[in-house]
Design a protein around this motif. Structure first.
Motif, PDB file in Angstrom:
ATOM      1  N   TYR A 175      62.855  97.987 -12.833  1.00  0.00           N
ATOM      2  CA  TYR A 175      61.735  99.025 -12.562  1.00  0.00           C
ATOM      3  C   TYR A 175      62.558 100.283 -13.508  1.00  0.00           C
ATOM      4  CZ  TYR A 175      58.923  97.647  -8.788  1.00  0.00           C
ATOM      5  OH  TYR A 175      58.020  97.102  -7.746  1.00  0.00           O
ATOM      6  N   LEU A 176      61.664 100.412 -14.393  1.00  0.00           N
ATOM      7  CA  LEU A 176      61.882 101.904 -15.369  1.00  0.00           C
ATOM      8  C   LEU A 176      61.333 102.722 -14.730  1.00  0.00           C
ATOM      9  CD1 LEU A 176      63.646 103.544 -17.247  1.00  0.00           C
ATOM     10  CD2 LEU A 176      62.441 101.796 -19.073  1.00  0.00           C
ATOM     11  N   VAL A 177      61.721 103.943 -14.710  1.00  0.00           N
ATOM     12  CA  VAL A 177      61.230 105.610 -13.811  1.00  0.00           C
ATOM     13  C   VAL A 177      60.996 106.465 -15.136  1.00  0.00           C
ATOM     14  CG1 VAL A 177      59.949 106.580 -12.099  1.00  0.00           C
ATOM     15  CG2 VAL A 177      60.431 104.038 -11.506  1.00  0.00           C
ATOM     16  N   ALA A 178      60.553 106.697 -15.089  1.00  0.00           N
ATOM     17  CA  ALA A 178      61.129 107.776 -16.677  1.00  0.00           C
ATOM     18  C   ALA A 178      59.693 108.908 -16.450  1.00  0.00           C
ATOM     19  CB  ALA A 178      61.161 107.635 -17.580  1.00  0.00           C
ATOM     20  N   GLY A 188      60.653 103.626 -26.111  1.00  0.00           N
ATOM     21  CA  GLY A 188      61.604 102.908 -26.442  1.00  0.00           C
ATOM     22  C   GLY A 188      62.572 102.702 -25.921  1.00  0.00           C
ATOM     23  N   ILE A 189      63.026 102.657 -24.342  1.00  0.00           N
ATOM     24  CA  ILE A 189      64.020 102.686 -23.381  1.00  0.00           C
ATOM     25  C   ILE A 189      62.970 101.039 -23.273  1.00  0.00           C
ATOM     26  CG2 ILE A 189      65.321 102.514 -21.437  1.00  0.00           C
ATOM     27  CD1 ILE A 189      65.369 105.399 -22.239  1.00  0.00           C
ATOM     28  N   ALA A 190      62.488 101.338 -22.616  1.00  0.00           N
ATOM     29  CA  ALA A 190      61.200  99.719 -21.799  1.00  0.00           C
ATOM     30  C   ALA A 190      61.466  98.595 -22.699  1.00  0.00           C
ATOM     31  CB  ALA A 190      59.657 100.177 -21.863  1.00  0.00           C
ATOM     32  N   ARG A 191      61.235  98.930 -24.405  1.00  0.00           N
ATOM     33  CA  ARG A 191      60.935  98.040 -25.431  1.00  0.00           C
ATOM     34  C   ARG A 191      61.979  97.245 -25.753  1.00  0.00           C
ATOM     35  NH1 ARG A 191      57.278 101.344 -29.140  1.00  0.00           N
ATOM     36  NH2 ARG A 191      55.530 100.963 -28.658  1.00  0.00           N
ATOM     37  N   ARG A 192      63.753  97.878 -25.502  1.00  0.00           N
ATOM     38  CA  ARG A 192      65.171  97.206 -25.298  1.00  0.00           C
ATOM     39  C   ARG A 192      65.136  96.759 -24.285  1.00  0.00           C
ATOM     40  NH1 ARG A 192      67.734  94.185 -25.980  1.00  0.00           N
ATOM     41  NH2 ARG A 192      70.135  94.283 -26.873  1.00  0.00           N
ATOM     42  N   LEU A 193      64.705  97.490 -23.102  1.00  0.00           N
ATOM     43  CA  LEU A 193      64.823  96.810 -21.755  1.00  0.00           C
ATOM     44  C   LEU A 193      64.117  95.570 -21.414  1.00  0.00           C
ATOM     45  CD1 LEU A 193      65.523  99.278 -19.111  1.00  0.00           C
ATOM     46  CD2 LEU A 193      67.367  98.329 -20.320  1.00  0.00           C
ATOM     47  N   ARG A 194      63.312  95.212 -22.155  1.00  0.00           N
ATOM     48  CA  ARG A 194      62.707  94.434 -21.754  1.00  0.00           C
ATOM     49  C   ARG A 194      62.721  92.979 -22.771  1.00  0.00           C
ATOM     50  NH1 ARG A 194      56.695  97.706 -21.240  1.00  0.00           N
ATOM     51  NH2 ARG A 194      56.342  96.932 -18.327  1.00  0.00           N
ATOM     52  N   LEU A 200      60.351  93.654 -16.559  1.00  0.00           N
ATOM     53  CA  LEU A 200      60.972  94.543 -16.074  1.00  0.00           C
ATOM     54  C   LEU A 200      59.219  95.898 -15.549  1.00  0.00           C
ATOM     55  CD1 LEU A 200      62.960  97.349 -16.185  1.00  0.00           C
ATOM     56  CD2 LEU A 200      61.750  97.193 -18.431  1.00  0.00           C
ATOM     57  N   LYS A 201      59.180  96.249 -15.374  1.00  0.00           N
ATOM     58  CA  LYS A 201      57.678  97.077 -14.110  1.00  0.00           C
ATOM     59  C   LYS A 201      58.385  98.646 -15.496  1.00  0.00           C
ATOM     60  CE  LYS A 201      54.947  94.331 -12.594  1.00  0.00           C
ATOM     61  NZ  LYS A 201      54.299  93.504 -13.002  1.00  0.00           N
ATOM     62  N   VAL A 202      56.820  99.181 -15.811  1.00  0.00           N
ATOM     63  CA  VAL A 202      57.505 100.715 -15.820  1.00  0.00           C
ATOM     64  C   VAL A 202      56.904 101.113 -15.319  1.00  0.00           C
ATOM     65  CG1 VAL A 202      57.985 102.378 -18.137  1.00  0.00           C
ATOM     66  CG2 VAL A 202      58.618  99.791 -18.459  1.00  0.00           C
ATOM     67  N   ILE A 203      57.323 102.008 -14.940  1.00  0.00           N
ATOM     68  CA  ILE A 203      56.330 103.712 -14.354  1.00  0.00           C
ATOM     69  C   ILE A 203      56.375 104.955 -14.928  1.00  0.00           C
ATOM     70  CG2 ILE A 203      55.782 104.588 -11.438  1.00  0.00           C
ATOM     71  CD1 ILE A 203      55.609 101.627 -11.626  1.00  0.00           C
ATOM     72  N   ALA A 204      55.816 105.151 -15.608  1.00  0.00           N
ATOM     73  CA  ALA A 204      55.402 106.748 -15.578  1.00  0.00           C
ATOM     74  C   ALA A 204      55.182 108.198 -14.931  1.00  0.00           C
ATOM     75  CB  ALA A 204      54.281 106.728 -17.017  1.00  0.00           C
ATOM     76  N   VAL A 205      56.127 109.078 -14.764  1.00  0.00           N
ATOM     77  CA  VAL A 205      55.775 109.911 -13.525  1.00  0.00           C
ATOM     78  C   VAL A 205      54.996 111.086 -14.538  1.00  0.00           C
ATOM     79  CG1 VAL A 205      56.420 111.519 -12.612  1.00  0.00           C
ATOM     80  CG2 VAL A 205      57.748 109.067 -12.845  1.00  0.00           C
ATOM     81  N   ASP A 206      54.161 111.606 -14.683  1.00  0.00           N
ATOM     82  CA  ASP A 206      53.709 112.683 -14.937  1.00  0.00           C
ATOM     83  C   ASP A 206      52.704 113.483 -14.514  1.00  0.00           C
ATOM     84  OD1 ASP A 206      51.815 113.431 -17.343  1.00  0.00           O
ATOM     85  OD2 ASP A 206      49.645 112.690 -17.434  1.00  0.00           O
ATOM     86  N   ALA A 207      52.735 115.032 -14.809  1.00  0.00           N
ATOM     87  CA  ALA A 207      52.477 116.393 -14.348  1.00  0.00           C
ATOM     88  C   ALA A 207      50.937 116.022 -14.216  1.00  0.00           C
ATOM     89  CB  ALA A 207      52.862 117.184 -15.050  1.00  0.00           C
ATOM     90  N   LEU A 234      51.977 106.769 -28.276  1.00  0.00           N
ATOM     91  CA  LEU A 234      51.713 105.513 -27.210  1.00  0.00           C
ATOM     92  C   LEU A 234      51.092 104.589 -27.174  1.00  0.00           C
ATOM     93  CD1 LEU A 234      51.563 105.895 -24.362  1.00  0.00           C
ATOM     94  CD2 LEU A 234      48.842 107.228 -23.798  1.00  0.00           C
ATOM     95  N   ASP A 235      51.660 103.617 -26.528  1.00  0.00           N
ATOM     96  CA  ASP A 235      51.316 102.625 -26.816  1.00  0.00           C
ATOM     97  C   ASP A 235      51.259 101.757 -25.445  1.00  0.00           C
ATOM     98  OD1 ASP A 235      50.987  99.875 -26.263  1.00  0.00           O
ATOM     99  OD2 ASP A 235      52.424  98.614 -27.321  1.00  0.00           O
ATOM    100  N   ARG A 236      49.436 101.835 -25.051  1.00  0.00           N
ATOM    101  CA  ARG A 236      49.396 102.218 -23.067  1.00  0.00           C
ATOM    102  C   ARG A 236      50.110 100.924 -22.598  1.00  0.00           C
ATOM    103  NH1 ARG A 236      48.552 101.826 -18.545  1.00  0.00           N
ATOM    104  NH2 ARG A 236      47.365 103.485 -17.109  1.00  0.00           N
ATOM    105  N   SER A 237      49.765 100.137 -24.006  1.00  0.00           N
ATOM    106  CA  SER A 237      50.078  98.541 -22.701  1.00  0.00           C
ATOM    107  C   SER A 237      51.810  98.923 -22.192  1.00  0.00           C
ATOM    108  CB  SER A 237      49.995  97.670 -24.026  1.00  0.00           C
ATOM    109  OG  SER A 237      50.553  97.614 -25.099  1.00  0.00           O
ATOM    110  N   ALA A 238      52.678  99.585 -23.045  1.00  0.00           N
ATOM    111  CA  ALA A 238      53.940  99.351 -22.380  1.00  0.00           C
ATOM    112  C   ALA A 238      53.693  99.624 -21.436  1.00  0.00           C
ATOM    113  CB  ALA A 238      54.321 100.312 -23.678  1.00  0.00           C
ATOM    114  N   ILE A 239      53.133 100.356 -20.885  1.00  0.00           N
ATOM    115  CA  ILE A 239      53.000 101.527 -18.786  1.00  0.00           C
ATOM    116  C   ILE A 239      51.939 100.308 -18.267  1.00  0.00           C
ATOM    117  CG2 ILE A 239      53.282 103.455 -17.882  1.00  0.00           C
ATOM    118  CD1 ILE A 239      54.939 104.111 -20.417  1.00  0.00           C
TER     119      ILE A 239
END
Length: 328
Positions: A175-178, A188-194, A200-207, A234-239
């Motif tokens: 998981y990448l949580v940011a 950017g980080i998700a694209r490189r790690l993938r 990899l599962k990418v979790i966005a923490v939003d307000a 924003l590319d929604r498919s990345a999240i």
């Protein structure tokens, strides 16, 4: 290694396990300490990348004036990079910008333009962006940085932080949580790690109150976390998923991080701690989680570390229907 300037010191930030913060989970949580960049935040990365790429490509030259709407961290980073490369910088800010950040901007050499008219969403972001565009159109040799629409934003993290994580972490990342605002760092980080770990599962923490992923707008108090507009990059498919965290829970996360790990971090780092807590409660197998702690706590002494400020918050973050919302 002896560096030629403080800008060349950007990056190569250390990573640390947060075993004390999450002692009972089956997750290994590893945090990248982005607050240890020389300008105090992860925003040093895009600031350096945007300036250096612009000078290399000829879109910037000595004497160019950069203009950007900013709540603090990117402005401080741009002022640092611009001054060292013979550029000037104007930061467009609003009344929610903290006095500490305003002083830092001026100390680093930025010209500060304050807007005080709320926009149609009740915040100031749209007003700041419009004013930044007006300034660029009225000034000779001025360039709008436009972090919400600038692909150099996410590319800066892909080429630096993403690569550094792969070099530091032994084995796969689950998981990448940011935390998100422009969404440049998480994408950017998700694209490189993938490229190495495609599952990899990418979790966005939003307000809570941020509209980035289509949630309804509401008042927010923490600068640099969430947004009142959808970033053009924003590319929604990345999240894969979104965790919504309210201001008071972010404050609690900051204090937990300081109490357990003695890491003095800013508001979005507290939000990440809260978001990871929601995630690990759902995990059904041991997992490795990588996260980012974006900036330093000193800039939030009057916010998340102030008992009166925390007591003034009205968000019902204890209600898990608000703070623990996860959207696929």
């Amino acid at each position: 290694m002896i560096h030629d300037s403080v800008v060349s010191c950007v990056g190569a930030t250390p990573m640390v396990r947060l075993d004390r913060c999450f002692p009972e989970s089956d997750a290994e949580v590893i945090a990248k300490l982005e607050m240890l960049n020389p300008g105090g935040s992860m925003k040093d990365r895009p600031a350096r990348f945007i300036v250096e790429q612009g000078l290399h490509e000829g879109t910037l030259r000595p004497g160019t004036r950069l203009v950007e709407s900013t709540s603090g961290n990117l402005g401080i980073a741009l002022a640092m990079a611009a001054g060292l490369y013979g550029l000037s910088f104007t930061a467009v800010v609003d009344p929610k910008t903290s006095p500490i950040n305003l002083r830092l901007l001026r100390l680093f050499g930025a010209d500060v333009e304050m807007v005080d008219e709320p926009d149609e969403s009740g915040g100031y972001l749209h007003t700041r962006v419009r004013r930044a565009r007006e300034l660029v159109n009225s000034m000779p040799n001025a360039v709008l940085v436009n972090q919400y629409a600038n692909d150099l934003n996410w590319r800066s993290y892909h080429d630096t932080a993403g690569e550094e994580i792969l070099e530091a972490v032994d084995g796969p990342v689950d998981y990448l949580v940011a935390a998100v605002s422009t969404t440049g760092s998480i994408q950017g980080i998700a694209r490189r790690l993938r490229q190495e770990y495609p599952h990899l599962k990418v979790i966005a923490v939003d307000a809570v109150g941020s509209v980035i992923f289509g949630a309804p707008p509401a008042p927010r108090q923490l600068p640099g976390f969430g947004a009142s507009r959808v970033p053009e990059i924003l590319d929604r498919s990345a999240i894969d998923d979104i965790v919504y965290v309210a201001d008071a829970e972010s404050a609690a996360g900051c204090r937990r991080l300081l109490d357990t790990e003695k890491i003095f971090a800013g508001g979005s780092s507290g939000a990440v701690v809260a978001g990871i807590e929601h995630l690990v409660s759902r995990l059904d197998r041991p997992s490795r989680i990588v996260t980012l702690l974006p900036d330093r706590g000193e800039r939030y002494l009057d916010l998340v570390y102030d008992d009166n400020w925390v007591a003034s918050l009205s968000e019902p973050w204890q209600n898990q229907e608000v703070a623990d919302t996860v959207t696929s």
